[in-house]
Each structure stands twice: as C-alpha cells, then as structure tokens.
Design a protein around this motif. Structure first.
Motif, PDB file in Angstrom:
ATOM      1  N   TYR A  32      40.111  25.085  62.258  1.00 60.63           N
ATOM      2  CA  TYR A  32      39.340  25.906  63.668  1.00 60.63           C
ATOM      3  C   TYR A  32      39.435  24.866  64.949  1.00 60.63           C
ATOM      4  O   TYR A  32      39.267  25.331  65.977  1.00 60.63           O
ATOM      5  CB  TYR A  32      38.244  26.291  63.458  1.00 60.63           C
ATOM      6  CG  TYR A  32      38.253  27.718  62.220  1.00 60.63           C
ATOM      7  CD1 TYR A  32      39.463  28.334  62.349  1.00 60.63           C
ATOM      8  CD2 TYR A  32      36.978  27.778  61.633  1.00 60.63           C
ATOM      9  CE1 TYR A  32      39.131  29.229  61.268  1.00 60.63           C
ATOM     10  CE2 TYR A  32      37.044  29.003  60.792  1.00 60.63           C
ATOM     11  CZ  TYR A  32      38.075  29.743  60.459  1.00 60.63           C
ATOM     12  OH  TYR A  32      37.807  30.587  59.808  1.00 60.63           O
ATOM     13  N   ASP A 140      25.885  28.244  65.383  1.00 54.54           N
ATOM     14  CA  ASP A 140      26.140  29.577  64.657  1.00 54.54           C
ATOM     15  C   ASP A 140      27.314  30.199  65.130  1.00 54.54           C
ATOM     16  O   ASP A 140      27.735  30.241  66.128  1.00 54.54           O
ATOM     17  CB  ASP A 140      25.008  30.455  64.872  1.00 54.54           C
ATOM     18  CG  ASP A 140      25.115  31.939  63.909  1.00 54.54           C
ATOM     19  OD1 ASP A 140      25.137  31.501  62.789  1.00 54.54           O
ATOM     20  OD2 ASP A 140      25.107  32.802  64.521  1.00 54.54           O
ATOM     21  N   GLY A 141      28.257  30.342  64.074  1.00 53.69           N
ATOM     22  CA  GLY A 141      29.363  31.365  64.350  1.00 53.69           C
ATOM     23  C   GLY A 141      30.584  30.556  64.260  1.00 53.69           C
ATOM     24  O   GLY A 141      31.583  30.213  65.138  1.00 53.69           O
ATOM     25  N   TRP A 142      30.871  29.809  63.020  1.00 47.29           N
ATOM     26  CA  TRP A 142      32.107  29.035  62.823  1.00 47.29           C
ATOM     27  C   TRP A 142      33.031  30.017  62.219  1.00 47.29           C
ATOM     28  O   TRP A 142      33.288  29.901  61.292  1.00 47.29           O
ATOM     29  CB  TRP A 142      31.782  28.043  61.762  1.00 47.29           C
ATOM     30  CG  TRP A 142      30.958  26.641  62.376  1.00 47.29           C
ATOM     31  CD1 TRP A 142      31.646  25.494  62.902  1.00 47.29           C
ATOM     32  CD2 TRP A 142      29.538  26.534  62.535  1.00 47.29           C
ATOM     33  NE1 TRP A 142      30.641  24.804  63.317  1.00 47.29           N
ATOM     34  CE2 TRP A 142      29.558  25.233  62.969  1.00 47.29           C
ATOM     35  CE3 TRP A 142      28.430  27.456  62.055  1.00 47.29           C
ATOM     36  CZ2 TRP A 142      28.053  24.828  63.447  1.00 47.29           C
ATOM     37  CZ3 TRP A 142      27.293  26.898  62.405  1.00 47.29           C
ATOM     38  CH2 TRP A 142      26.984  25.695  62.934  1.00 47.29           C
ATOM     39  N   ASN A 143      33.373  30.879  62.982  1.00 46.40           N
ATOM     40  CA  ASN A 143      34.068  32.147  62.427  1.00 46.40           C
ATOM     41  C   ASN A 143      35.514  32.227  63.044  1.00 46.40           C
ATOM     42  O   ASN A 143      36.195  33.252  62.911  1.00 46.40           O
ATOM     43  CB  ASN A 143      33.222  33.539  62.844  1.00 46.40           C
ATOM     44  CG  ASN A 143      32.858  33.445  63.873  1.00 46.40           C
ATOM     45  OD1 ASN A 143      33.416  32.820  65.027  1.00 46.40           O
ATOM     46  ND2 ASN A 143      31.907  34.198  64.367  1.00 46.40           N
ATOM     47  N   GLY A 144      36.100  30.976  63.597  1.00 44.50           N
ATOM     48  CA  GLY A 144      37.457  30.957  64.144  1.00 44.50           C
ATOM     49  C   GLY A 144      37.577  29.743  65.119  1.00 44.50           C
ATOM     50  O   GLY A 144      36.527  29.282  65.651  1.00 44.50           O
ATOM     51  N   ARG A 155      29.233  21.207  61.292  1.00 43.87           N
ATOM     52  CA  ARG A 155      27.964  21.875  61.212  1.00 43.87           C
ATOM     53  C   ARG A 155      26.884  20.627  61.195  1.00 43.87           C
ATOM     54  O   ARG A 155      25.810  21.115  61.435  1.00 43.87           O
ATOM     55  CB  ARG A 155      27.757  22.753  59.792  1.00 43.87           C
ATOM     56  CG  ARG A 155      28.586  23.909  60.085  1.00 43.87           C
ATOM     57  CD  ARG A 155      28.858  24.609  58.680  1.00 43.87           C
ATOM     58  NE  ARG A 155      29.840  25.724  58.426  1.00 43.87           N
ATOM     59  CZ  ARG A 155      29.416  26.926  58.413  1.00 43.87           C
ATOM     60  NH1 ARG A 155      28.224  27.421  58.601  1.00 43.87           N
ATOM     61  NH2 ARG A 155      30.435  27.891  58.427  1.00 43.87           N
ATOM     62  N   TYR A 372      28.521  36.867  68.776  1.00 46.97           N
ATOM     63  CA  TYR A 372      29.131  36.353  67.465  1.00 46.97           C
ATOM     64  C   TYR A 372      29.030  34.837  67.222  1.00 46.97           C
ATOM     65  O   TYR A 372      29.403  34.270  66.468  1.00 46.97           O
ATOM     66  CB  TYR A 372      30.445  36.708  67.198  1.00 46.97           C
ATOM     67  CG  TYR A 372      31.493  36.153  68.094  1.00 46.97           C
ATOM     68  CD1 TYR A 372      32.620  35.900  67.391  1.00 46.97           C
ATOM     69  CD2 TYR A 372      31.434  35.931  69.378  1.00 46.97           C
ATOM     70  CE1 TYR A 372      33.742  35.091  68.072  1.00 46.97           C
ATOM     71  CE2 TYR A 372      32.471  35.435  70.114  1.00 46.97           C
ATOM     72  CZ  TYR A 372      33.914  34.989  69.291  1.00 46.97           C
ATOM     73  OH  TYR A 372      34.731  34.358  70.193  1.00 46.97           O
ATOM     74  N   ARG A 373      28.782  33.842  68.615  1.00 46.84           N
ATOM     75  CA  ARG A 373      28.542  32.498  68.597  1.00 46.84           C
ATOM     76  C   ARG A 373      27.438  32.193  69.124  1.00 46.84           C
ATOM     77  O   ARG A 373      27.011  32.725  70.174  1.00 46.84           O
ATOM     78  CB  ARG A 373      29.794  32.060  68.959  1.00 46.84           C
ATOM     79  CG  ARG A 373      30.839  31.928  67.768  1.00 46.84           C
ATOM     80  CD  ARG A 373      32.225  31.469  68.438  1.00 46.84           C
ATOM     81  NE  ARG A 373      33.245  31.658  67.412  1.00 46.84           N
ATOM     82  CZ  ARG A 373      34.566  31.477  67.741  1.00 46.84           C
ATOM     83  NH1 ARG A 373      34.891  31.376  68.817  1.00 46.84           N
ATOM     84  NH2 ARG A 373      35.405  31.778  66.729  1.00 46.84           N
TER      85      ARG A 373
END
Length: 383
Positions: A32, A140-144, A155, A372-373
């Motif tokens: 990412y 928060d939000g290691w989604n991309g 993190r 989302y982040r």
C-alpha cells in the motif's frame, strides 16, 4: 549484540539523500505504500527551493546502528504558526523508523530536545511540515494505498509515539463516497434543492480558468484564508507559498472538477478536487536507483493511457461570509458530483476533515460518504 545507536543531524547532501532513501527500506514489503518522486523529496528538503523555510527553522536527524540508517525525524519551529496562534509550539515530522522502540524513543527525544532548545513549551506532530502540506499519523484504515498528498505509515508508529509520552490533540478524518450508485445521475430532490438555491441566491458556477490561472489562484487564496482562518491548526500562506503549491498542482489538476461559486461575477466559494495521482504513481513505483525520466514515462502511461486514476480527492474548499450557511456548500456538492460523474471517477475522498468540523462532516454524510480512515496529531508538553 546490537551495534551502537547514534543520532546525528543531517549536514551534507549525502546525509540528506540517506534521509530520503530510508522509506524504501521501511516499506519494501508493504503493497500500500506509494513511493514519492525522488526529485520532489529533494526539493522538499532544500531550504533554497522550498518556501516553508523562509518562516521556519528545520533540523533533520538520522538514526544509525553501525553504518545502517534505521530512522529519521525532522524537528521544526514554524514561526508563522506561533505568531498566528500566539503559541510556543514546535513540531516533529518525516518520522520513519524500523520496528525498534529504542530507535523511536531516541529520535523523538532528540526532536523534543531540539524544539525545547528553541524556546518552545510543547511539540506536536507528525507534520510534514504544516497543515498546508501532509500531516497526521494514520491510526485507523489500512485498507488501501493513501490518496494524493495524504500520509501513510506502519501500525507500530502509534504505540511508539504514545509510549514516548505523546497524547492525542486532534483527529483528522477521511471520508469515502462510492460514485457508482449515481452513474445514472444524482438524486432528483438533491439537484432540485441546489438549483433552487442558485436561483434564489443568485449563485452561478464556473470551472477554474487555466488560461487565467494566476488570477484564479488569487481568488482561491482570498477564499481559502477567509473560510479556513478559524479552523484549528490553520496557518496562512504567503504569496510565495501559494505560488509554489499552485505550480505543483497545475501539473495534475483536472479543471473540470475544480471550480468557483460566484455571486454577481465575484467568487464567493471554491472547491479544488484533485485526481488521485497516487494510483498511477504506485504503478510507476519510483525508486532512487531508477532514472526519473523512466519513472515519469511509466507515470504518464498509467495516468493518461491506461487511465488507472479513478479516485478524486476533495483537497480544499470553502465559502466566505456572509454566504456561508445559505446553501452555497450544497450547490458546490451537487456541481462537483455532476462533474465527477461526467469525468468517469468512481470514488471520491473528502480529506482531511477536522473531527470538530461538524458542518462539513454532516454535508459529506448527507451524500452517503463515510469515515474510512483516521489520522491523528499528537502533542507533548516540554517542561
């Protein structure tokens, strides 16, 4: 047995390049992370080329174990911030470190000591270098991958910073909206409300004029400083900084999604939305050892030919008084939605939004956007 840990202040071009190179080591296995252009980082750290240094003092530090660079940090005093807010606050930024608490503690302590020596009573961060650039730690939000001009980090940075005595001072939120459900058009009621406001208030909308770019930059500066002046952490930009940012954005801006709301021909609101160039940059994947002309060729291919950029980021915007709270923001939201759909964007990120900016948060949520982040700024008192 570990090699001895040393912290040294960056003094030479070779040390500055070692500072720049470290993230490629930290993130080598992270799909990412979006690597920056090396030339951009070189300019960013050059006091002769970046206007931030005209009103700030900056010190860069390297952590080494033996002959290996294992961490970096910048300590800085932004005099314009302190003058504007009547504070004695220093900052830290460009914090990168291997997963080693001893190294993190040493770097953060070094930044605290340097800021204290400048007469500051607190230190805040991470900030690279101010609210006008990249700030905040992803918590928060290691989604991309991050979108353009947003931060990214492992993190383990948060527990390292908190373990060094830093506490949260403010969260910054990123909202995401899926545009696919609106491919056939925005809800009729929403559009009617915006059209009614335009008629009743005498608002009109026009895109940024690239042929009169400097003039529109001046309009944006006036609106930006008026609309954001009371926001937490805001620091006004001078003409040199505005021109520097504008020159960078001019290369990537999509004029169809950057526009003004006007009343009687005078701009009273503005929104600047940027194509997420990170989507193409990740494909090009700059490396220090790769000639930049080759990287730029790949970047152009993925951006303009393959058209991998399908996300847009709402980077900045606002409405000046007395036109705030009378529907100009709704007009901008509807016109932006229409423009994004016409241009084929599939997602929109609104970022960053102060957690206490309830008006903007409610507007985004009314259009279905969701947090989302989360990015966090920390602070520590320096007795």
């Amino acid at each position: 047995m570990k090699d001895k840990l040393t912290i040294e202040q960056v003094q030479t071009p070779a040390e500055r390049m070692a500072f720049i190179r470290l993230p490629w080591k930290i993130y080598r296995n992270d799909p990412y992370w979006v690597p920056p252009l090396v030339s951009e980082r070189v300019e960013f750290l050059d006091p002769q080329r970046h206007p931030f240094y005209r009103h700030a003092d900056v010190a860069l530090f390297l952590a080494r174990r033996g002959d290996q660079v294992v961490g970096t940090i910048a300590a800085l005093v932004n005099h314009r911030h302190n003058e504007y807010w009547n504070e004695k606050t220093g900052f830290f930024g460009l914090f990168e470190v291997i997963e080693d608490r001893e190294v993190a503690d040493a770097l953060l302590e070094t930044a605290c000591n340097w800021v204290r020596e400048q007469g500051m009573s607190a230190i805040r961060g991470p900030a690279n270098f101010s609210t006008n650039e990249e700030i905040g730690l992803l918590v928060d939000g290691w989604n991309g991958p991050p979108v353009m001009m947003m931060t990214y980090n492992p993190r383990y940075y948060a527990p390292f910073i908190e373990g060094a005595g830093f506490a949260k001072v403010m969260d910054l939120l990123a909202y995401i909206a899926d545009l696919e459900p609106y491919r056939d058009g925005l809800p009729e009621r929403t559009v009617r409300v915006a059209e009614k406001v335009m008629r009743h208030r005498g608002f009109s909308v026009r895109p940024i004029n690239m042929r009169r770019f400097e003039e529109d930059v001046a309009h944006f500066k006036r609106i930006y400083h008026s609309a954001w002046s009371r926001n937490w952490g805001f620091v006004p930009m001078d003409d040199e900084e505005i021109d520097h940012v504008a020159a960078q954005l001019r290369q990537v801006i999509d004029p169809a999604i950057a526009f003004f709301v006007e009343k009687e021909g005078e701009p009273v609101g503005a929104v600047v939305t940027l194509p997420d160039l990170n989507q193409a940059l990740l494909k090009a994947y700059p490396r220090p050892e790769t000639p930049e002309w080759w990287t730029m060729l790949k970047l152009f291919w993925h951006w303009k030919v393959r058209r991998v950029v399908t996300t847009a980021r709402g980077w900045a915007g606002g409405v000046i008084e007395p036109h705030r709270g009378v529907g100009a923001d709704a007009v901008m939201a509807v016109e932006l939605g229409k423009a994004l759909l016409r241009r084929g964007y599939r997602r929109f990120e609104g970022s960053w939004i102060l957690e206490n900016n309830l008006m903007t948060r409610r507007l985004l949520e009314s259009y279905g956007a969701q947090v989302y982040r989360t990015y966090r700024l920390y602070e520590k008192a320096l007795p």
